[in-house]
Design a protein around this motif. Structure first.
Motif, PDB file in Angstrom:
ATOM      1  N   ARG A   1      -1.506  -9.105  -5.179  1.00  0.00           N
ATOM      2  CA  ARG A   1      -2.704  -8.443  -4.823  1.00  0.00           C
ATOM      3  C   ARG A   1      -3.819  -9.352  -4.091  1.00  0.00           C
ATOM      4  O   ARG A   1      -3.898 -10.528  -4.779  1.00  0.00           O
ATOM      5  CB  ARG A   1      -3.436  -7.880  -6.097  1.00  0.00           C
TER       6      ARG A   1
ATOM      7  N   ASP B   1      -0.564  -4.843  -3.138  1.00  0.00           N
ATOM      8  CA  ASP B   1      -1.999  -4.020  -2.956  1.00  0.00           C
ATOM      9  C   ASP B   1      -1.528  -2.742  -2.932  1.00  0.00           C
ATOM     10  O   ASP B   1      -1.832  -2.110  -1.727  1.00  0.00           O
ATOM     11  CB  ASP B   1      -2.661  -4.478  -1.632  1.00  0.00           C
ATOM     12  N   SER B   2      -1.199  -2.318  -3.861  1.00  0.00           N
ATOM     13  CA  SER B   2      -0.644  -0.578  -3.918  1.00  0.00           C
ATOM     14  C   SER B   2      -1.006  -0.205  -5.313  1.00  0.00           C
ATOM     15  O   SER B   2      -1.097  -0.724  -6.202  1.00  0.00           O
ATOM     16  CB  SER B   2       0.795  -0.311  -3.650  1.00  0.00           C
ATOM     17  N   ALA B   3      -1.434   1.358  -5.324  1.00  0.00           N
ATOM     18  CA  ALA B   3      -1.755   1.781  -6.317  1.00  0.00           C
ATOM     19  C   ALA B   3      -0.556   1.981  -7.298  1.00  0.00           C
ATOM     20  O   ALA B   3       0.531   1.921  -6.663  1.00  0.00           O
ATOM     21  CB  ALA B   3      -2.471   3.245  -6.340  1.00  0.00           C
ATOM     22  N   TRP B   4      -0.744   2.180  -8.640  1.00  0.00           N
ATOM     23  CA  TRP B   4       0.346   2.404  -9.425  1.00  0.00           C
ATOM     24  C   TRP B   4       0.693   3.632  -9.796  1.00  0.00           C
ATOM     25  O   TRP B   4      -0.066   4.398 -10.166  1.00  0.00           O
ATOM     26  CB  TRP B   4      -0.207   1.617 -10.858  1.00  0.00           C
TER      27      TRP B   4
ATOM     28  N   SER C   1       0.590  -1.161  -0.041  1.00  0.00           N
ATOM     29  CA  SER C   1       0.081   0.073   0.017  1.00  0.00           C
ATOM     30  C   SER C   1       0.797   1.073   0.027  1.00  0.00           C
ATOM     31  O   SER C   1       1.631   1.436  -1.033  1.00  0.00           O
ATOM     32  CB  SER C   1      -1.088  -0.074   1.325  1.00  0.00           C
TER      33      SER C   1
ATOM     34  N   ASN D   1       3.722   2.595  -2.531  1.00  0.00           N
ATOM     35  CA  ASN D   1       4.069   3.811  -3.307  1.00  0.00           C
ATOM     36  C   ASN D   1       5.483   4.568  -2.940  1.00  0.00           C
ATOM     37  O   ASN D   1       5.903   5.005  -3.809  1.00  0.00           O
ATOM     38  CB  ASN D   1       2.901   4.693  -2.790  1.00  0.00           C
TER      39      ASN D   1
ATOM     40  N   ASP E   1      -9.491  -7.170  -2.642  1.00  0.00           N
ATOM     41  CA  ASP E   1      -8.960  -5.941  -2.495  1.00  0.00           C
ATOM     42  C   ASP E   1      -9.848  -4.851  -2.941  1.00  0.00           C
ATOM     43  O   ASP E   1     -10.208  -4.886  -4.224  1.00  0.00           O
ATOM     44  CB  ASP E   1      -7.457  -5.574  -2.825  1.00  0.00           C
TER      45      ASP E   1
ATOM     46  N   ILE F   1      -6.990  -0.106  -6.973  1.00  0.00           N
ATOM     47  CA  ILE F   1      -5.988  -1.233  -6.966  1.00  0.00           C
ATOM     48  C   ILE F   1      -6.378  -2.271  -7.834  1.00  0.00           C
ATOM     49  O   ILE F   1      -5.921  -2.880  -8.626  1.00  0.00           O
ATOM     50  CB  ILE F   1      -5.506  -1.607  -5.589  1.00  0.00           C
TER      51      ILE F   1
ATOM     52  N   HIS G   1      -7.209  -6.470   1.299  1.00  0.00           N
ATOM     53  CA  HIS G   1      -6.035  -5.223   1.192  1.00  0.00           C
ATOM     54  C   HIS G   1      -4.778  -5.817   1.925  1.00  0.00           C
ATOM     55  O   HIS G   1      -3.741  -5.653   1.284  1.00  0.00           O
ATOM     56  CB  HIS G   1      -6.577  -4.020   1.406  1.00  0.00           C
TER      57      HIS G   1
ATOM     58  N   MET H   1      -3.924  -2.462 -10.874  1.00  0.00           N
ATOM     59  CA  MET H   1      -2.592  -3.184 -10.883  1.00  0.00           C
ATOM     60  C   MET H   1      -2.451  -4.064 -12.022  1.00  0.00           C
ATOM     61  O   MET H   1      -1.449  -4.896 -12.495  1.00  0.00           O
ATOM     62  CB  MET H   1      -2.632  -4.050  -9.461  1.00  0.00           C
TER      63      MET H   1
ATOM     64  N   GLU I   1       0.657 -10.845 -12.670  1.00  0.00           N
ATOM     65  CA  GLU I   1       0.050 -10.278 -11.494  1.00  0.00           C
ATOM     66  C   GLU I   1      -0.304 -11.405 -10.570  1.00  0.00           C
ATOM     67  O   GLU I   1      -1.180 -12.299 -11.036  1.00  0.00           O
ATOM     68  CB  GLU I   1      -1.280  -9.528 -11.885  1.00  0.00           C
TER      69      GLU I   1
END
Length: 291
Positions: free
Chosen positions: A227, A139-142, A115, A119, A231, A236, A259, A240, A251
């Motif tokens: 991921r 489980d993190s945004a791109w 997360s 980032n 989540d 995400i 999450h 992802m 992935e």
């Protein structure tokens, strides 16, 4: 619980961390927003037993890493903390007697981030790729990925929506949104409850600020993506898969996990993580392993 026995004085905070030591490939674990290093407890003994040098830390304002009075959490400060931690431990120094760019990369630390920690790890790779030998994001945004109009609106309004939730209800709401299994929900809620609401909102804003689209950017170090299948945090679940397709990497989607995938499905995460680390080159002085 791992005792964070080491301290790193930083402007506005004192960072607490632990280092398993030894000659193995360094692996730095960075936790997510509102929790602390204990979200990686199921992974720590497995990584140590596999021969890795494991570094775990609490981000500023989280767990044992206290903010100084009057200091607010910012993404820039947290990113500088991660870079300073690498400096303190000499984790990106080239081991003597290992020539060549490929060997140099294999001797660099692998950053594993969940997360917000993911980032931050992405941001450090983007800023100084020569310091990092591999990146595993859970489980993190791109950070660099394109955003649609609805995704931009959701990011913009997330903090105001969270600010409207009473402080007494926020930890439970976040825990139920972050984990699937009752034990993981309970542990998550206890962690979220330790952070004042005002600090959590600053942390959330900082997380959003790290999302900085850059069309065409590709991660310049070996990349692994993990991921939880359940989540539903932010974008995400949609971003992802796009990230994996853009980078040409698989992935790894973990069934029956949310999450905080490390707590919901620790055994599955351990297996995937060990396999990914094995593909990212040798531990110091060894030949690359086969996953």
């Amino acid at each position: 619980m791992v005792n964070l026995t080491e301290s790193l004085p930083r402007p506005g905070a004192t960072i607490r961390f632990a280092d398993s030591g030894g000659p193995g490939r360094p692996v730095v674990l960075s936790h997510g927003a509102g929790v602390d290093h204990t979200m990686f407890e199921p992974q720590l003994p497995v990584l140590r037993d596999a021969g890795y040098r494991v570094i775990v830390w609490d981000l500023r304002g989280h767990g044992a890493s206290a903010l100084d009075a009057g200091t607010r959490f910012t993404a820039d400060d947290a990113l500088d903390d991660l870079a300073a931690l690498l400096d303190r431990l000499g984790l990106d120094e080239h081991a003597p007697g290992i020539p060549g760019a490929d060997d140099l990369r294999r001797d660099r630390p692998v950053l594993v981030g969940h997360s917000l920690g993911g980032n931050l790890a992405q941001a450090l790779v983007r800023r100084a790729p020569e310091r990092v030998g591999g990146l595993v994001v859970l489980d993190s945004a791109w950070n660099a990925g394109p955003l649609g109009r609805l995704e931009r609106l959701a990011l913009h309004f997330a903090a105001p929506m969270l600010s409207a939730i009473p402080a007494s209800r926020l930890p439970g709401l976040m825990a139920r949104a972050s984990a699937v299994h009752p034990a993981a929900v309970a542990q998550s809620e206890a962690l979220f409850a330790r952070m004042p609401k005002e600090t959590f909102l600053d942390v959330w804003r900082a997380t959003v600020s790290l999302v900085d689209p850059q069309p065409g950017y590709r991660t310049p170090v070996p990349l692994g993506l993990i991921r939880g299948a359940e989540d539903r945090t932010g974008n995400i679940a949609t971003a992802m898969p796009r990230w994996a397709a853009a980078e040409g990497v698989p992935e790894h989607v973990v069934a029956d996990a949310g999450h905080i995938v490390t707590l919901d499905a620790p055994d599955a995460v351990n297996d995937i993580l060990l396999a990914l680390l094995a593909t990212m080159g040798a531990r110091t002085g060894e030949s690359p392993a086969t996953p």
